[in-house]
Scaffold this motif. Structure first.
Motif, short mmCIF file in Angstrom:
data_model
loop_
_atom_site.label_atom_id
_atom_site.label_comp_id
_atom_site.label_asym_id
_atom_site.label_seq_id
_atom_site.Cartn_x
_atom_site.Cartn_y
_atom_site.Cartn_z
N TRP A 350 36.96 29.73 29.72
CA TRP A 350 37.08 28.49 30.39
C TRP A 350 38.24 28.55 31.30
N TYR A 351 37.99 27.91 32.63
CA TYR A 351 39.23 27.85 33.39
C TYR A 351 39.51 26.26 33.33
N SER A 352 41.08 25.88 33.35
CA SER A 352 41.72 24.80 33.08
C SER A 352 41.29 23.94 34.64
N ASP A 353 41.72 22.67 34.53
CA ASP A 353 41.40 21.82 35.79
C ASP A 353 42.55 22.24 36.72
N SER A 354 43.57 22.76 36.27
CA SER A 354 44.60 23.26 37.29
C SER A 354 44.00 24.34 38.23
N VAL A 355 43.25 25.13 37.92
CA VAL A 355 42.63 25.98 38.66
C VAL A 355 41.55 25.41 39.69
N ARG A 356 40.82 24.36 39.14
CA ARG A 356 40.07 23.57 40.17
C ARG A 356 40.82 22.75 41.32
N VAL A 357 42.03 22.27 40.69
CA VAL A 357 43.10 21.73 41.81
C VAL A 357 43.70 22.77 42.63
N GLN A 358 43.75 23.81 42.32
CA GLN A 358 44.40 24.97 43.25
C GLN A 358 43.41 25.30 44.22
N PHE A 359 42.18 25.59 43.82
CA PHE A 359 40.81 25.69 44.84
C PHE A 359 40.83 24.58 45.92
N GLU A 360 40.99 23.64 45.16
CA GLU A 360 40.83 22.30 46.33
C GLU A 360 41.96 22.22 47.35
N ARG A 361 43.26 22.44 47.00
CA ARG A 361 44.41 22.55 47.89
C ARG A 361 44.15 23.54 48.79
N ARG A 362 43.82 25.18 48.18
CA ARG A 362 43.68 26.25 49.05
C ARG A 362 42.50 25.79 50.13
N ALA A 363 41.39 25.49 49.56
CA ALA A 363 40.30 25.24 50.70
C ALA A 363 40.66 24.18 51.46
N SER A 364 41.15 23.05 51.31
CA SER A 364 41.52 21.85 52.13
C SER A 364 42.70 22.52 53.14
N GLU A 365 43.47 23.24 52.89
CA GLU A 365 44.62 23.50 53.95
C GLU A 365 43.94 24.51 54.90
N ASP A 366 43.15 25.58 54.45
CA ASP A 366 42.35 26.50 55.12
C ASP A 366 41.35 25.82 56.15
N ALA A 367 40.80 24.71 55.53
CA ALA A 367 39.80 23.93 56.38
C ALA A 367 40.16 23.05 57.27
N GLY A 368 41.37 22.44 57.04
CA GLY A 368 42.01 21.36 57.92
C GLY A 368 41.39 20.05 57.47
N GLU A 369 40.76 20.04 56.32
CA GLU A 369 40.10 18.63 56.04
C GLU A 369 39.99 18.67 54.53
N LEU A 370 39.69 17.54 53.87
CA LEU A 370 39.47 17.47 52.54
C LEU A 370 38.28 18.14 51.89
N VAL A 371 38.62 19.20 51.21
CA VAL A 371 37.62 19.89 50.39
C VAL A 371 37.52 19.43 48.66
N ALA A 372 36.35 18.76 48.17
CA ALA A 372 36.40 18.60 46.67
C ALA A 372 35.51 19.48 46.19
N LEU A 373 35.96 19.80 44.82
CA LEU A 373 35.07 20.84 44.06
C LEU A 373 34.51 20.25 42.96
N THR A 374 33.35 20.56 42.39
CA THR A 374 32.63 20.10 41.27
C THR A 374 32.39 21.62 40.51
N LEU A 375 32.90 21.83 39.52
CA LEU A 375 32.80 23.34 38.85
C LEU A 375 31.97 23.01 37.48
N GLU A 376 30.90 23.71 37.62
CA GLU A 376 30.00 23.84 36.18
C GLU A 376 30.29 25.17 35.73
N GLN A 377 31.05 25.28 34.55
CA GLN A 377 31.21 26.62 33.81
C GLN A 377 30.05 27.01 32.99
#
Length: 568
Positions: A350-377
């Motif tokens: 299982w991936y912890s929630d901190s990895v999901r937050v890292q995904f959102e932060r990286r994607a939002s910075e590259d996209a220039g706008e807010l990106v929210a992730l729903t992770l289904e493991q």
């Protein structure tokens, strides 16, 4: 007052020519010498005649091309769509309109506009009727249709270059460029957008599709007319000798029924020659600008979506770890201010929630706008990741390589119960997922057997993961369906304040039921010693170990005892 006769109209036409000549002298000086007077006259006559040659053959071929375009779009066949482009006769009146605007022949301009409008409606109606008659299986939005619903300024640029090519082939009489005409017809692509518009109407009013395709058609018209007009002006088609040929051609052409009907329309006879070259250029430029406004907005949206998609793809790489996890499915919903991403992830740990937050932060910075992730493991064993990808979304029975099918339930309920543990042991599950125990409940013939599964895992099973396990078990026992009820066991930490805490009773029952469990406890406190004695008194074979340093450090200031379940 007497009605003006043909001689009066011809005299007015010649007077307008004289005025036009004086106003275009600067263009004459620049463009003289490219073509001779005879070439220009022949080019005008051929272009104007082709643009207004709207007999039965023209309309028949136009309807056929529209039908072929709609069928190619519905079949998602680029080759068939290209065939429709090649036979479509719509390019001739469009080039004729550009010629009329370059010369300033208002009557010819009105006639070609009329032909273009009627042709447009004819293709749309043909495509709409054919789309309505198509079987439902073919009334789906294919990639060929979708590609013509979101035009941008790049499509306008393509149309402009296509118009340059078409007009250049038209004026290059002394060269051998006539073979390029089919290529120009393909590049222009006037009929397919009209076929898409007809499809949108005929399949129930998909107005977004209709709007986008008509915008693409408008962009094609604007680009072709603008660039072709420029080529004709540079070629000197507005010179006085061409205007003389134009006047003579109008005298002969007005004998045709369509031409006579158009000339009787209010205001058309007074148009004659549109006097100012700059006014005509401004007219075409205004049309192009009007079309370019929504195209520019569409281009910005397409660029935004591409930027967001790149950002999400780059961020998704953190979940693509060979041997541990891979992304089975990805859904991206791009909203006005936020993009929502759903990832179905097959993973052995299982991936912890901190990895999901890292995904959102990286994607939002590259996209220039807010990106929210729903992770289904989704649970997967370490050697079964690639197979699990094929299971997701499949409603068919699963066939695993290297495993034979187990006998059906005809061998009896007892045999089925005896095999349930073995079946779960070979079902794809994460390495961090441990089945502690299971049993099966069988009701009547109308109710699917129910498997109760108790397991220990960092996170509970998702609905989709449960469905995968149900498919595996149903396949193993040759049953149409098996239901799974999962009962997770939380490892902890469980906080115990005293030996009489109610949680001690529930933990004792759990530890007694599943001998594979042992206890890890923060040491060095009186409560811990009392609790340890209480547990060992109930469960003499229970193993109690001192907690790891991380757990001890976390609860070292607490008066309570931190207890965690582990496997041994």
């Amino acid at each position: 007052m007497t009605a003006p006769n043909d001689s009066d109209a011809s005299a007015a036409y010649q007077t307008s020519q004289t005025s036009q000549t004086s106003q275009t002298s600067q263009f004459v000086r620049v463009t003289r010498g490219w073509l001779n007077a005879r070439d220009r006259g022949e080019i005008f006559t051929e272009t104007a005649s082709a643009a207004t040659n709207t007999g039965v053959a023209y309309w028949l071929v136009l309807v056929i091309s529209g039908s072929i375009a709609l069928l190619g779009l519905s079949l998602n066949s680029a080759a068939v769509v290209i065939g429709a482009m090649l036979i479509a006769p719509l390019l001739a009146p469009v080039i004729g309109l550009a010629m009329a605007l370059a010369i300033g022949d208002g009557t010819l301009a009105v006639e070609t506009v009329f032909v273009v409008l009627i042709s447009t409606l004819a293709v749309i109606m043909t495509a709409a009727l054919l789309a309505f008659a198509l079987p439902v299986a073919f009334q789906t939005i294919t990639s060929e249709i979708a590609a013509r619903t979101r035009p941008t300024t790049l499509d306008l640029a393509v149309a402009a270059f296509s118009g340059l090519a078409g007009a250049s082939v038209t004026v290059a009489k002394r060269s051998k460029l006539s073979g390029a005409i089919p290529g120009v017809a393909v590049a222009v692509a006037l009929v397919p957008p009209l076929g898409v518009a007809g499809y949108g109407i005929g399949t129930g009013g998909h107005w977004t599709i209709v709007k986008g395709s008509l915008l693409l058609y408008g962009a094609n018209l604007a680009g072709i007319v603008m660039s072709a007009m420029i080529v004709f002006l540079v070629a000197g088609m507005h010179h006085p000798e061409v205007m003389e040929v134009d006047a003579q051609w109008n005298d002969e052409h007005q004998r045709r029924a369509l031409s006579q009907w158009i000339r009787r329309m209010p205001g058309v006879r007074s148009l004659g020659i549109m006097h100012s070259v700059w006014a005509r250029i401004a007219l075409v430029g205004a049309f192009v600008a009007i079309v370019a406004i929504p195209l520019r907005a569409s281009l910005r949206e397409v660029a935004r979506e591409a930027r967001i998609e790149r950002a999400i793809t780059a961020a998704t790489e953190m979940y693509q770890q060979p041997g541990r996890s891979f992304v089975v499915r990805r859904e991206v919903d791009i909203g006005a201010t936020q993009t929502n991403v759903v990832l179905d992830l097959a993973t052995t740990r299982w991936y912890s929630d901190s990895v999901r937050v890292q995904f959102e932060r990286r994607a939002s910075e590259d996209a220039g706008e807010l990106v929210a992730l729903t992770l289904e493991q989704l649970p997967a064993s370490s050697g079964d990741l690639s197979q699990l990808a094929n299971l997701i979304g499949s409603n068919q029975a699963v066939q695993q390589v290297g495993r034979s099918r187990r006998p059906g339930v005809s061998a009896g309920i007892n045999q089925l119960r005896a095999e349930i543990t073995g079946a779960l042991s070979v079902t794809p599950l994460p390495d961090s997922f441990t089945v502690l125990g299971s049993n099966i409940t069988i009701g009547d013939s109308a109710t699917a057997p129910l498997v109760n599964m108790t397991y220990m895992s960092p996170e509970p099973l998702s609905d989709q993961a449960r469905q995968i396990i149900e498919r595996h078990l149903a396949h193993d026992f040759s049953l149409p369906r098996i239901r799974v009820a999962d009962h997770p066991v939380t490892a902890g930490p469980h906080i115990v304040s005293s030996a009489t805490d109610p949680i001690v009773d529930s933990l004792s029952v759990l530890l007694g039921r599943y001998p594979r469990l042992s206890v890890e406890m923060t040491p060095g406190r009186r409560t811990a010693s009392t609790l340890s004695d209480a547990l060992t008194a109930r469960l003499p074979r229970l193993t109690i170990r001192p907690a790891a340093d991380t757990l001890s450090a976390q609860y070292r200031r607490s008066r309570s005892v931190a207890l965690r379940l582990i496997l041994h």
